[in-house]
Design a protein around this motif. Structure first.
Motif, PDB file in Angstrom:
ATOM      1  N   GLU A   1       0.409  -3.702  -3.940  1.00 25.46           N
ATOM      2  CA  GLU A   1      -0.013  -3.684  -2.292  1.00 25.46           C
ATOM      3  C   GLU A   1      -0.460  -4.668  -1.749  1.00 25.46           C
ATOM      4  O   GLU A   1      -0.314  -5.260  -0.816  1.00 25.46           O
ATOM      5  N   ALA A   2      -1.011  -6.174  -2.178  1.00 23.63           N
ATOM      6  CA  ALA A   2      -1.649  -6.937  -1.777  1.00 23.63           C
ATOM      7  C   ALA A   2      -0.224  -7.819  -1.488  1.00 23.63           C
ATOM      8  O   ALA A   2      -0.166  -8.410  -0.660  1.00 23.63           O
ATOM      9  N   ALA A   3       1.161  -7.897  -1.829  1.00 22.26           N
ATOM     10  CA  ALA A   3       2.337  -8.811  -2.327  1.00 22.26           C
ATOM     11  C   ALA A   3       2.987  -8.499  -1.516  1.00 22.26           C
ATOM     12  O   ALA A   3       4.108  -8.724  -0.753  1.00 22.26           O
TER      13      ALA A   3
ATOM     14  N   VAL B   1       8.261   8.687  -1.566  1.00 22.32           N
ATOM     15  CA  VAL B   1       9.182   8.143  -2.381  1.00 22.32           C
ATOM     16  C   VAL B   1       8.928   7.756  -2.995  1.00 22.32           C
ATOM     17  O   VAL B   1       8.296   6.351  -3.327  1.00 22.32           O
ATOM     18  N   ILE B   2       9.001   7.779  -5.026  1.00 20.57           N
ATOM     19  CA  ILE B   2       8.038   7.255  -5.924  1.00 20.57           C
ATOM     20  C   ILE B   2       9.443   6.124  -6.367  1.00 20.57           C
ATOM     21  O   ILE B   2      10.636   6.572  -6.557  1.00 20.57           O
ATOM     22  N   VAL B   3       9.440   4.917  -6.183  1.00 16.67           N
ATOM     23  CA  VAL B   3      10.006   3.263  -6.678  1.00 16.67           C
ATOM     24  C   VAL B   3      10.369   2.872  -7.469  1.00 16.67           C
ATOM     25  O   VAL B   3      10.871   1.812  -7.976  1.00 16.67           O
TER      26      VAL B   3
ATOM     27  N   TYR C   1       7.281   7.424   2.920  1.00 17.02           N
ATOM     28  CA  TYR C   1       6.211   6.388   2.398  1.00 17.02           C
ATOM     29  C   TYR C   1       6.952   6.118   0.796  1.00 17.02           C
ATOM     30  O   TYR C   1       6.653   6.628  -0.131  1.00 17.02           O
ATOM     31  N   ARG C   2       6.581   4.635   0.300  1.00 17.61           N
ATOM     32  CA  ARG C   2       6.943   4.024  -0.370  1.00 17.61           C
ATOM     33  C   ARG C   2       5.706   4.335  -1.749  1.00 17.61           C
ATOM     34  O   ARG C   2       4.995   3.547  -0.831  1.00 17.61           O
TER      35      ARG C   2
ATOM     36  N   LEU D   1       6.144  -2.563   0.597  1.00 16.44           N
ATOM     37  CA  LEU D   1       5.695  -0.845   0.001  1.00 16.44           C
ATOM     38  C   LEU D   1       5.197  -0.365   0.445  1.00 16.44           C
ATOM     39  O   LEU D   1       3.720  -1.567   0.790  1.00 16.44           O
ATOM     40  N   ASP D   2       4.285   0.896   0.870  1.00 20.88           N
ATOM     41  CA  ASP D   2       3.329   1.871   1.420  1.00 20.88           C
ATOM     42  C   ASP D   2       2.488   1.887   0.536  1.00 20.88           C
ATOM     43  O   ASP D   2       0.599   1.828   0.976  1.00 20.88           O
TER      44      ASP D   2
END
Length: 638
Positions: A303-305, A255-257, A210-211, A309-310
């Motif tokens: 998160e909304a866009a 997974v830290i992006v 999970y990103r 991205l999880d």
């Protein structure tokens, strides 16, 4: 099919012809990729077998890896490619150029050259054993050795939500570095995400693959923590250690992006008036020109866009997760105070700071929260049912800025339906609670007096002492006596607190905070062995009103310092409080001159330590189709 381009950064050792690749950027078709400098696997030619075609020396080429036993044929490879494409945004058919099958029992390829050309396959090799997860990779074949590298897809941060894209360091497995690659995007960052196919969710790692984006208050080893201050970012070095809260996410497989924008040092702010050091993120909802709220504005906007991205991580002291969750129509949680360590996180106040997060899905919302806070023994897992009493608030006219009083009929209808659904789901009853009169009845004191300058005193004085005094001193020593710049809101708040409060004044604010805490948790949401909390409380947290980012605001002032807001309940009483998206209401945009939609959300809270009960309730209501997941982009429910 050699249809790709690459660019390369090299680092040379002095006095040597040897070169170490530290970053590579590749383009396959219209999609750009980042290739790390360190391979996942290096094997000698003697360990590989050729099944079709010839592996030729090449600096970099796309590669698909999967395990298979038996005879490969056209339909098998086509099926693998379709499955990968459906489950992963990094993979594409371009990666079929070379295939590496991980199995000691692979038979002869039984299809024609014509079929191969249709699939764009030029070479198939086998490796006698499982060495890599399935998925897309890049590889080099030089001097008889095959080196295989992970593939990261590059995305443009078009909404300006990220402060920086980050990737694992090429030099230190426990550290990160700024992404050394980029795609065309105006005044914003590029974010790299690895293939989801590399990861498998397990009991030990429930967040595997999970990103996650992290608010730029949290230390992440090898990267700078800026707190949305250019001078703070310039002054201090990269973090040596990753803070415990982010490290737990990494340990659980996340997974830290990247690091996400915020209002400066987590203070509030409006996009046009108060963002000076950095530009405000763009809220993707509606016409795209509404405020993203604050202070976890980047976390909410991202998160909304972005569907790639999880989850995003924020922090919440006054409303910093819950307000952006409302503005962007997301699930957001301010957990119980002390749900997880905040060591290595820039503070606002150590009596109210919490580490919260955002999600678009009620089931994943629960997964993330139970995983992140799972080590905290003070969060109950022993409840057997949900509370039966559901409070909504009734305030006397003029006594509060309570949002429901100005809400549209459409927003109120969505809210009332949600309340009815919660009451029915828990088989309970709804009670109206007038906080003002009940507090005065129970304590003999005025709630307005308790909240008189309390929050601003707690946040402003604490940050002045614990951030400004050290930061200003360090900066002046490094800059020939210059004072560092501050954005308008923290500058005003810190100066106000310093000029109006002493340590005794701050201590009185602390005492008033605990007065409300003691009263609330004795009289409204006390603990219960069967239901964890004696009650739930719900209020309308966002009513779909406009908040245009192109509106000029007046300078910061002390108006409203003494006002009570329902958002302060969780901050002062340590309760877990979740934001739930209910729907959206139409409005006529002054930007586009067309009809658009904005989110309506509710807050639902319970007694301290009842986080998992609240998350469980939300997840179960999702499974019952009473609430649901939201989409990215302009509309929650397109």
């Amino acid at each position: 099919m050699k249809v790709f381009f690459w660019s390369l950064c090299l680092s040379f050792f002095i006095g040597s012809l040897e070169a170490l690749a530290v970053s590579k950027q590749v383009k396959l078709g219209d999609i750009s990729y980042y290739v790390p400098g360190v391979p996942e696997l290096t094997v000698d030619v003697g360990m590989m077998s050729s099944l079709f075609g010839t592996l030729e020396s090449s600096f970099l080429f796309p590669l698909t890896v999967f395990g298979y036993s038996g005879n490969l044929d056209y339909s098998t490879i086509e099926s693998v490619s379709k499955n990968f494409s459906c489950s992963d945004d990094v993979y594409s058919d371009y990666f079929l150029e070379t295939i590496m099958v991980q199995s000691p029992n692979v038979g002869v390829v039984s299809y024609s050259n014509c079929s191969l050309s249709t699939l764009n396959v030029s070479t198939i090799i086998s490796l006698g054993g499982s060495a890599l997860p399935n998925g897309p990779y890049f590889a080099s074949y030089l001097d008889g050795q095959l080196s295989v590298y992970k593939a990261y897809r590059l995305y443009a941060d078009a909404y300006g939500a990220f402060q920086a894209g980050i990737v694992p360091s090429d030099e230190n497995a426990e550290s990160f570095m700024a992404l050394p690659a980029g795609v065309e995007v105006a005044h914003a960052q590029t974010i790299a995400v690895p293939s989801k196919l590399y990861y498998t969710v397990t009991e030990e790692q429930p967040l595997a693959g999970y990103r996650v984006g992290v608010k730029d208050l949290y230390d992440i080893a090898g990267t700078k923590t800026g707190g949305a201050s250019r001078k703070y970012y310039e002054l201090y070095d990269e973090a040596a250690l990753t803070c415990p809260s982010v490290q737990r996410l990494i340990d659980m497989g996340a997974v830290i992006v990247g690091k996400l924008k915020l209002t400066q040092f987590a203070n509030g702010g409006n996009p046009t008036a108060n963002y000076v050091d950095y530009h405000a993120p763009f809220n993707p909802r509606g016409d795209g020109y509404q405020s993203p709220s604050s202070s976890s504005c980047g976390s909410g906007a991202a998160e909304a866009a972005y569907d790639w991205l999880d989850f995003t991580v924020g922090s919440d002291t006054g409303c910093s997760v819950r307000c952006p969750a409302g503005s962007q129509g997301l699930y957001g949680l301010r957990p119980s105070f002390d749900a997880i360590s905040l060591d290595g996180v820039i503070p606002m106040n150590d009596l109210m700071d919490t580490a919260g997060y955002f999600s678009r899905d009620p089931s994943l919302f629960k997964v993330f929260g139970e995983t992140w806070y799972g080590e905290n023994k003070n969060i109950s897992t022993s409840y057997t049912s949900f509370p039966k009493t559901v409070y909504t608030f009734a305030f006397e006219e003029g006594d509060s800025d309570f949002i429901e009083s100005g809400a549209s009929s459409e927003a109120l209808a969505l809210f009332n339906t949600f309340v009815s659904n919660v009451v029915s789901f828990v088989n309970g009853s709804n009670a109206k609670l007038d906080i003002y009169s009940k507090y005065e009845q129970d304590t003999g004191s005025s709630l307005a007096n308790v909240f008189n300058n309390t929050w601003y005193g707690l946040a402003g004085f604490y940050q002045y002492v614990n951030i400004w005094e050290r930061f200003s001193k360090d900066y002046q020593e490094a800059s020939n006596g210059d004072i560092p710049f501050m954005d308008p809101i923290p500058k005003f708040r810190w100066e106000w607190a310093y000029n109006n409060l002493t340590q005794d004044g701050y201590d009185r604010c602390v005492e008033q905070k605990w007065q409300f805490d003691d009263w609330w948790n004795a009289n409204v949401t006390s603990t219960n062995p069967q239901t964890c909390s004696s009650s739930l409380y719900i209020f309308l947290s966002n009513d779909g009103s406009t908040a245009y980012r192109n509106v000029y605001n007046s300078a910061p002032n002390a108006d409203g310092f003494s006002a009570f807001s329902e958002m302060y309940i969780s901050s002062f009483a340590r309760t877990p409080e979740a934001i739930v998206p209910l729907g959206e209401v139409a409005y006529n945009s002054t930007i586009t001159l067309t009809e658009k939609y904005l989110p309506v959300t509710a807050a639902i809270g319970a007694a301290p330590g009842c986080d998992f009960m609240v998350l469980d309730l939300i997840e179960q209501m999702g499974r019952a189709n009473l609430i649901g997941g939201v989409a990215t982009g302009q509309k929650l429910f397109p």
